[in-house]
Design an enzyme around this catalytic site. Sequence first.
Site, short mmCIF file in Angstrom:
data_model
loop_
_atom_site.label_atom_id
_atom_site.label_comp_id
_atom_site.label_asym_id
_atom_site.label_seq_id
_atom_site.Cartn_x
_atom_site.Cartn_y
_atom_site.Cartn_z
N HIS A 204 0.79 -1.24 0.00
CA HIS A 204 0.00 0.00 0.00
C HIS A 204 0.82 1.28 0.00
O HIS A 204 0.29 2.34 -0.29
CB HIS A 204 -0.93 0.02 1.22
CG HIS A 204 -0.23 0.37 2.50
ND1 HIS A 204 0.48 -0.56 3.22
CD2 HIS A 204 -0.11 1.54 3.16
CE1 HIS A 204 0.99 0.02 4.28
NE2 HIS A 204 0.65 1.30 4.28
N ARG A 205 2.10 1.22 0.32
CA ARG A 205 2.88 2.46 0.46
C ARG A 205 3.05 3.17 -0.88
O ARG A 205 3.34 2.53 -1.89
CB ARG A 205 4.25 2.18 1.09
CG ARG A 205 4.17 1.92 2.57
CD ARG A 205 5.54 1.92 3.21
NE ARG A 205 5.41 1.60 4.63
CZ ARG A 205 5.22 2.52 5.59
NH1 ARG A 205 5.18 3.80 5.27
NH2 ARG A 205 5.10 2.15 6.84
#
Length: 356
Positions: A204-205
């Site tokens: 998700h980063r």
Amino acid sequence: MKILTIIGARPQFIKAAIVSHRIKEDSTGIQEIILHTGQHYDSNMSQVFFEQMDLPKPHYNLEIGNLSHGAMTGRMLESIEEIIKKTMPQYVMVYGDTNSTLAGALAASKLHIPVIHVESGLRSFNMEMPEEINRILTDQISNVLFCPTDQAISNLKNEGFENKNWIKIIKNGDVMFDASIYFADYALPPSFNVPSKFVLATLHRAENTDDKNRLKEIVEAFNEINTQIPVIIPLHPRTKKLLDEFQIPVHFFTCEPLGYFQMLYMLKNASLVMTDSGGLQKEAFFFQKPCVTLRDQTEWVELIDSGYNILAKAAREDILFKYSTMINKKFYFSHDSLYGDGKASEVIVNFLKTHS
């Protein structure tokens, strides 16, 4: 004693839940007001955690999410300031390193309300990460710094915090460890069939998802690993959107974001964890699972030093090599007090009791 707890993202819900449980169990007259910024706006990323963990319904929900960093932080700061003026707490308590953390700390400090920062002192030493900026700035304007590890204490000492006599530095351990112990028996299987052996992954980063080449390399590595062992990814809505936008083919199993109890089940049964999440690195360790972290640095350096975790660059071959290293390695897990004794939340509540 009145405290305002500010949360906005999945890891903060978990941390705040265990502290809130301790406050209720202690029955000391501490009044906790919960403010949810809305940073995680998807119901699967937010509401399900409140329901499953019996986290008190937020007194305030700002519903500020899905904005740029500047717009999000600015709108949160404005709204939190008004709520602080309305509630006038003795302390504002923030968790971790999100935009919600920084906005809450800024609003409180400008109104001269003491700030408690839970999970203080962590450093990845990568200023390109918005989380690193958030945690450094929050530490600088907080009054009570609860640190989960010896390394966190050391980081603060190296930055001169020992010379700031208006700041209290307290090593309390990791509240996520408390939560993993407290909620472990509540683990629930998800709605899909879970294979006997699988890799649990999350992604998700922004540093991984917003760069098409990095995202493509990571997904291609997952596709290759999936030919050897099933790869299961609860897919962050933002990551899903970018995979579609970049037209990157996915050949592994994806599902909607899971509630905390479902994630506990997956952690208990996984063969390996692969993630770019800070919290999941620790949760893998709590449940005695090896981890490959899809980042160039991590704030949880003790897991790397102890050999339970390994960093992988956003490059297909490096990810495959690190996967092979960790899936075939024999591990003998010992918590070795890396993250305390499971009573980190009690230390926080005891502080509140004695400083009311």
